[in-house]
Scaffold this motif. Structure first.
Motif, PDB file in Angstrom:
ATOM      1  N   LEU A 222       0.843  -1.190   0.000  1.00  0.00           N
ATOM      2  CA  LEU A 222       0.000   0.000   0.000  1.00  0.00           C
ATOM      3  C   LEU A 222       0.881   1.245   0.000  1.00  0.00           C
ATOM      4  N   GLN A 223       0.524   2.223  -0.828  1.00  0.00           N
ATOM      5  CA  GLN A 223       1.222   3.509  -0.877  1.00  0.00           C
ATOM      6  C   GLN A 223       0.459   4.512  -0.015  1.00  0.00           C
ATOM      7  N   LEU A 224       1.056   4.875   1.106  1.00  0.00           N
ATOM      8  CA  LEU A 224       0.407   5.773   2.053  1.00  0.00           C
ATOM      9  C   LEU A 224       0.777   7.226   1.763  1.00  0.00           C
ATOM     10  N   HIS A 225      -0.159   8.113   2.043  1.00  0.00           N
ATOM     11  CA  HIS A 225       0.067   9.557   1.931  1.00  0.00           C
ATOM     12  C   HIS A 225      -1.038  10.244   2.721  1.00  0.00           C
ATOM     13  N   ALA A 226      -1.024  11.576   2.735  1.00  0.00           N
ATOM     14  CA  ALA A 226      -1.981  12.306   3.567  1.00  0.00           C
ATOM     15  C   ALA A 226      -3.424  11.975   3.220  1.00  0.00           C
ATOM     16  N   GLY A 227      -3.684  11.692   1.958  1.00  0.00           N
ATOM     17  CA  GLY A 227      -5.047  11.363   1.547  1.00  0.00           C
ATOM     18  C   GLY A 227      -5.401   9.902   1.712  1.00  0.00           C
ATOM     19  N   PHE A 228      -4.426   9.083   2.097  1.00  0.00           N
ATOM     20  CA  PHE A 228      -4.675   7.655   2.308  1.00  0.00           C
ATOM     21  C   PHE A 228      -3.719   7.198   3.406  1.00  0.00           C
TER      22      PHE A 228
ATOM     23  N   GLU B  89       0.836  13.064   9.276  1.00  0.00           N
ATOM     24  CA  GLU B  89      -0.067  13.202   8.133  1.00  0.00           C
ATOM     25  C   GLU B  89      -0.743  11.877   7.776  1.00  0.00           C
ATOM     26  N   LEU B  90      -0.158  10.769   8.228  1.00  0.00           N
ATOM     27  CA  LEU B  90      -0.768   9.460   7.999  1.00  0.00           C
ATOM     28  C   LEU B  90      -1.706   9.049   9.127  1.00  0.00           C
ATOM     29  N   GLY B  91      -1.670   9.792  10.239  1.00  0.00           N
ATOM     30  CA  GLY B  91      -2.501   9.452  11.392  1.00  0.00           C
ATOM     31  C   GLY B  91      -1.730   9.312  12.673  1.00  0.00           C
TER      32      GLY B  91
END
Length: 1007
Positions: free
Chosen positions: A40-46, A93-95
């Motif tokens: 999974l590619q994580l970022h601020a929107g995911f 930003e990821l949580g």
């Protein structure tokens, strides 16, 4: 520490080691190897919560371990996480910590592990990185100076004890005199601002601002005023700080402490005294100068000259930068992980996650950038065991003091070295690119690689070797002559070394020159001669790097590479004194002349260690980021880990790779698409199918050249695009053309045009022929953008393109299913990149990071599971229906195969992780179109059989391959069940027509 205390610590450590060994023998603390991974590619929107919401779907898919992009705090807005700025925190930003805890709990509830992508080689730099900001403020005297690989005595004497920071958009003087560099006060600290960039002011230079015009303040307040005296006291304390060249630990600590005290005092003084605050702020304004009055900026330049950094035009980076980077990316500064304290600080948080079970393994990014990869992996395993030992000590109510901590780590190193503890208690895979024929170094404490070598071998299976001459001729026609791939790589390496990485080569050449000066037999070698020899050596070096150890040990593998490269360089350089190459070889292989002093030996070793940190980035930039976009004979072969000069893979070569993998590193990932691949597995499969119809491709390229001639822009002495770029575009369109076609004027059409234009811009700049990232040519790029738009607006062209694209796609879909089946059954751990469980026609990043329609995939999986639950007949009917030629375009056949294969991996975990690899050979007229093997362990077996090169078979069968022949299964079982279709196969050699009757590939389990 007294002898009694030492003895007590030793006894405590030995007792703890015994308990640890017993726990490990029971399997406690040994992280389980995944059955499969899903990236999974994580970022601020995911972020973490979005990932947690997917866990039920991924569990239903059969995934055993989540595989996450970097999770530590990265630069704000990062879309990839490789620009880590704080190793101590999970990315807010990821949580943040709470979000990650929820994700870990969701995985734990379903028995899933978490594989973390960890970045040890470099950090993102900027105002968010406290280590980097401290380095800029204090230079060599920074507490964090040991973390960064900075040359404090570079070739340019003006940069002594400074860091070159190439961020300015223009020449320094112009930027300064436009007023774009601004001094600012922030509480008790001064900083230089340049748009979004912030640079701290060195403590000892702050009095330049505070004392400027201080007579005015003295006259206004009087010499006895407490505020004035406090200001002067602050200045005196700052001036007494150790100079930035001071690196003694006690001086560094005192400087770090006292500069912060001074900042607090200045902030308090400005808050308490309006007069002092106004005076300081007036001085700040005076230092900022007035645009249009060049002399008004002299004060600010003087202040900037006193800093531990030198701000410079970004274009000078290639030649003058003096900190090691990730490749040539100025915003990513390399770390010195060989320093134990740096390692400890950078790994503390991630090791705690592993200790607590919130993570179960690590993927190590770019270990080739490290000073000593083997030592790094040994330390990683030892520190993981140290965390396990501390947990045991805590459970026993035993406290470990500092002396015991150090002794524990020392003893763990010794136990690992002696083989008395499991060599790889922590599951670790290394992102290592292996060149053709290269093997992973023996001394690495890893379970394997991330799988580029398997990706390349499997990818090559679907390229028809009989088409090489035809495609050579076609490519020579469009490229204007024959192009040799190896020569292209050598040329691009030289280009990289003369431009973006010139500073690294200059540094190495001067090191080599200083070494040559110490011996009367080599002192007459000139700097230019040594530089030419060094460039030739690096250009011809066939792999990414060697692994000379910090003790000067050179293994047989590396010795052979060096000797062969030196011999080749000598042959290629008749005008260079051959003895220079002998000298270079001897230095690199640590063949010291008699009587060489110990200090000189250290210089030889340091050169060898630094050189091998440079060959990797040069190769990566020249191959993956340049040659892959210049040499476009058949671009499905232009993939990380592949050699585009080799036209395909034989079945025997694949079996040899799989057998070695099983024997040496069975924990390697089996990837087919990753976040780094240039094209998705499905795009590559479709382009590879073109190798089976070279005549049709040649005719189409000729037709399309005529049809689209009107869209070609005539520039001075060239066209945009040129024929080679046009050929790259046509291959790209054939590989990515949407199933179902395109209609101009629709949103889908507009989105596709934009994607292709963005890809071509990146490809053109990476190729560095007509344009580049550093010197964009808008005329050429604009011409190509217009060509893409014009060609894709033509309905005539779209119809013709669509017909050939569908022909390639029909074969490509079968090849894609074959790739999935192979990685499911092969030695290693199947890795799935996000979204690729259905057809995915993505190109290189950022295209492959577009949002994934998870809801669609979840619904499709639920529908498949509902059908499977209806019983054996429904299963077989479903497999037939989803894999029918007209239905394959939907992609559910791929989802079905992957889901059933991943569930098989869960059921037969030991067999597919540890089982033997046995090649199987088909019989009959179509034997060459089948690749098959079996995995066996303890009386159980799994067999995999897949088709290859199916275009002619499809033509003969009217769309679906028509099979003749049999597949002997080696007497491994009397009865087999196809895990996808449920079909039972009896006998030792089922017919190929029977194996592939209900589904295009066969994945069998013995009963």
């Amino acid at each position: 520490m007294g002898a009694a205390e030492n003895g007590a610590n030793a006894a405590k450590v030995e007792e703890l080691l015994g308990a640890l060994a017993e726990a490990l023998a029971r399997g406690e603390g040994v992280t389980p190897r995944p059955a499969s991974t899903y990236r999974l590619q994580l970022h601020a929107g995911f972020g973490f919560d979005a990932a947690a919401a997917l866990v039920p779907y991924l569990d239903a898919l059969g995934v055993s371990d989540l595989y996450l992009s970097p999770v530590l705090a990265s630069a704000p807005g990062s879309t990839h996480g490789y620009d880590v700025v704080d190793h101590a925190r999970l990315d807010p930003e990821l949580g943040g910590e709470e979000g990650y805890a929820r994700l870990a709990a969701a995985c734990r509830a379903r028995g899933m592990g978490i594989l973390l992508d960890y970045v040890p080689n470099h950090m993102g730099i900027g105002p968010w990185n406290a280590w980097w900001m401290d380095l800029l403020e204090n230079g060599p005297s920074s507490v964090h100076a040991p973390a960064f690989d900075v040359d404090w005595t570079p070739l340019k004497s003006e940069l002594a004890n400074k860091v070159l920071v190439p961020v300015l958009g223009d020449q320094f003087g112009r930027v300064l005199e436009r007023g774009e560099l601004r001094l600012a006060r922030e509480g008790g600290a001064l900083a230089i601002r340049y748009f979004d960039h912030v640079f701290p002011v060195a403590p000892r230079s702050v009095p330049l601002v505070l004392r400027h015009g201080i007579e005015r303040l003295r006259e206004a307040l009087g010499p006895e005023d407490p505020s004035l005296q406090e200001l002067e006291s602050i200045c005196a304390s700052l001036e007494k700080l150790a100079p930035r060249s001071e690196t003694r630990p006690e001086a560094v600590a005192e400087r770090a402490r006292e500069k912060e005290v001074a900042k607090r005092r200045l902030a308090a003084l400005c808050d308490a005294s309006p007069a002092v605050r106004a005076f300081v702020d007036e001085n700040v304004a005076a230092f900022n100068g007035t645009p249009g009055d060049p002399r008004s900026f002299d004060l600010l330049q003087r202040l900037l000259d006193a800093q531990a950094y030198r701000l410079a035009f970004w274009r000078v980076a290639g030649e003058e930068i003096n900190y090691r980077r990730f490749f040539d990316v100025n915003a990513l500064a390399a770390l010195r992980m060989e320093e134990p304290r740096v390692f400890a600080e950078a790994h503390r948080r991630v090791l705690a996650l592993l200790r607590d079970g919130a993570a179960t393994g690590l993927r190590i990014d770019h270990p080739d950038g490290l000073y000593a990869p083997a030592a790094y992996f040994r330390r990683l395993q030892a520190c993981y065991l140290a965390e396990r030992a501390r947990a045991l000590a805590q459970a026993r109510g035993t406290a470990l003091e500092n002396g015991a901590e150090a002794l524990l780590l020392e003893r763990l190193f010794a136990e690992l070295e002696a083989g008395r503890l499991p060599a790889r208690p922590l599951y670790v895979v290394a992102e290592k690119v292996l060149a053709a024929g290269e093997r992973l170094p023996e001394g690495w404490d890893v379970d394997g690689t991330t799988g580029y070598e398997l990706l390349a071998a499997v990818n090559g299976l679907f390229v028809d070797p009989a088409a090489e001459r035809a495609l050579d001729a076609l490519y020579a026609r469009v490229a204007g002559g024959r192009q040799d791939y190896r020569r292209t790589v050598e040329e691009k390496k030289r280009q990289v070394m003369s431009s973006s990485m010139a500073s690294e080569i200059n540094m190495l050449a001067h090191r080599l020159s200083r070494i040559s000066e110490t011996d009367r037999r080599t002192r007459d070698f000139t700097l230019n001669e040594l530089t030419r020899a060094l460039v030739e050596y690096v250009a011809l070096f066939p792999v990414y790097r060697t692994y000379v150890t910090r003790r000067g040990e050179v293994d047989a593998r590396d010795r052979a590479y060096v000797e062969a490269t030196i011999a080749r360089a000598r042959r290629r350089s008749p005008l260079v004194d051959p003895s220079i190459y002998d000298f270079l070889r001897d230095v690199f292989l640590q063949r010291y002349p008699d009587g060489l002093p110990e200090a000189a030996r250290g210089a030889w070793l340091e050169f060898a260690l630094k050189l091998q940190q440079v060959t990797g980035p040069v190769t990566a930039k020249a191959v993956e980021d340049t040659a892959f976009y210049c040499y476009v004979r058949l671009v499905s072969l232009n993939e990380v880990g592949s050699d585009p000069g080799r036209f395909g893979t034989s079945a025997d070569a694949l079996h040899a790779l799989l057998a070695e993998r099983r024997a040496r590193f069975p924990g390697s990932l089996s990837a087919s698409s990753t976040h780094d691949t240039k094209r998705s597995e499905d795009v590559r499969a479709r382009i590879s199918a073109l190798s089976e119809i070279p005549g049709e491709l040649r005719a189409a390229v000729s037709r399309w050249g005529r049809v689209n001639r009107a869209h070609v822009r005539r520039l001075e002495g060239r066209t945009a695009p040129d024929r080679r770029d046009e050929y790259l575009l046509y291959q790209t369109l054939l590989g990515t053309f949407p199933d179902g076609g395109l209609t101009p004027g629709t949103p889908a059409h507009a989105e596709y045009v934009e994607r292709i234009q963005a890809y071509m811009e990146k490809a053109l700049r990476e190729a560095k022929i007509h344009t580049s990232w550093t010197h964009p040519d808008e005329d050429y790029e604009g011409g190509v953008r217009a060509f893409v738009a014009g060609a894709l607006a033509s309905r005539t062209f779209l119809r013709d393109l669509g017909a050939l694209a569908e022909r390639a796609a029909r074969a490509g879909r079968i090849s894609s299913l074959a790739q999935v089946a192979l990685k499911l059954a092969a030695p290693g751990i199947p890795d799935v990149y996000q979204g690729t469980e259905l057809w995915d026609l993505s190109l290189v990043d950022p295209d492959n990071r577009r949002p994934v329609d998870w809801a669609h995939r979840a619904r499709a999986l639920e529908a498949i599971q509902a059908e499977l639950a209806r019983g054996p007949e429904a299963r077989r009917a479903l497999a037939r229906r989803l894999s029918a030629p007209d239905a394959l375009a939907g992609g559910e056949a791929k989802l079905l195969l992957l889901a059933e294969g991943l569930r098989l991996r869960r059921r037969e975990r030991a067999l597919l992780l540890e089982g033997d690899h046995r090649p199987l050979a088909a019989e009959g007229p179509q034997a060459g179109h089948v690749v098959a093997f079996a995995r066996t362990l303890g009386g159980r077996a799994v067999a995999c059989a897949v088709p290859r090169l199916v275009v002619r078979l499809q033509d003969q069968g009217g769309g679906a391959p028509r099979w003749e022949g049999r597949l002997p299964l080696g007497g491994l079982a009397a009865r087999w069940v196809d895990v996808v279709t449920g079909t039972v196969h009896r006998g030792e050699a089922p017919a190929l027509a029977e194996l592939f009757a209900d589904f295009p590939v066969a994945l069998l389990a013995s009963e």
